[in-house]
Design a protein around this motif. Structure first.
Motif: not given
Length: 230
Positions: A147-169
């Motif tokens: 029920a809280v998930v829709p309350r997050v209007a936007s997400v920003v991440v910089f230098g995300n380690p997961s992106a290096r593994l081909g799994q960006p958020l």
């Protein structure tokens, strides 16, 4: 002086004295101030990167400073996620727990506040946990209720380690992917296969900060009203 007049005057004096004594014993209570919470239009919940100074860190501050003039007329508050941000990366789970608890508290206390979730480097990994883990585990103890998930209007991440593994958020999270900007500086070895370590510490000087602020602005401000038909 006639007794009747004397008695009336004495009675008045006694009444005044009694009233003064009562006031001394029972002072008039001051009016209670309102305890209603102050809710901003936008709250940025940000997790700093490894070894960044306490608070939202240099990258978080650059992002918020860029965002504020873009959302003119809206109040913007920040919350610094509480976690060590040390080289013990397992402690990122503690940051995820704190971030999730803050989002839940803000959503309950301020129903009109638009929440922005953000992080840099290890802080981006904190965001990854909150955005992709619907159940508790591995030190993460406060998953976001559906029920809280829709309350997050936007997400920003910089230098995300997961992106290096081909799994960006944007790919990992079915709930938040469409609202996420997962940003990696050119040749940053934390989020890409590049080898330029300087790229990982120069986000505040990159154009990605402005890009992130523009992304969030589109998600937290209402769309313009349609033009009236002639």
């Amino acid at each position: 002086m006639p007794f009747g007049r004397w008695a009336r005057r004495a009675g008045r004096r006694a009444g005044v004295a009694a009233a003064g004594a009562a006031a001394a014993v029972c002072p008039i209570a001051a009016p209670l101030s309102s305890a209603a919470p102050k809710c901003p239009d936008i709250e940025v919940v940000f997790a700093r990167g490894t070894d960044e100074p306490a608070g939202i860190g240099n990258v978080g501050k650059a992002f918020v400073d860029t965002l504020r003039p873009m959302v003119k007329g809206s109040t913007v508050d920040t919350y610094a996620v509480q976690y060590p941000a040390s080289w013990d990366f397992m402690k990122a789970a503690a940051g995820a727990t704190d971030m999730s608890k803050r989002i839940q508290a803000t959503a309950a206390r301020c129903p009109k506040t638009k929440i922005v979730m953000g992080g840099y480097s290890q802080g981006a990994a904190v965001v990854d946990v909150v955005a992709t883990s619907p159940v508790a585990g591995l030190g993460y103890s406060a998953p976001l209720p559906a029920a809280v998930v829709p309350r997050v209007a936007s997400v920003v991440v910089f230098g995300n380690p997961s992106a290096r593994l081909g799994q960006p958020l944007t790919r990992m999270s079915p709930d938040f992917g469409a609202r996420t900007a997962d940003l990696c500086n050119t040749n940053d070895p934390i989020c890409s296969l590049g080898q330029d370590w300087n790229a990982h510490i120069t986000y505040p000087k990159s154009g990605l900060i402005k890009l992130a602020a523009q992304w969030v602005t589109r998600h937290v401000q209402p769309p313009p009203a349609p033009a009236a038909r002639r």
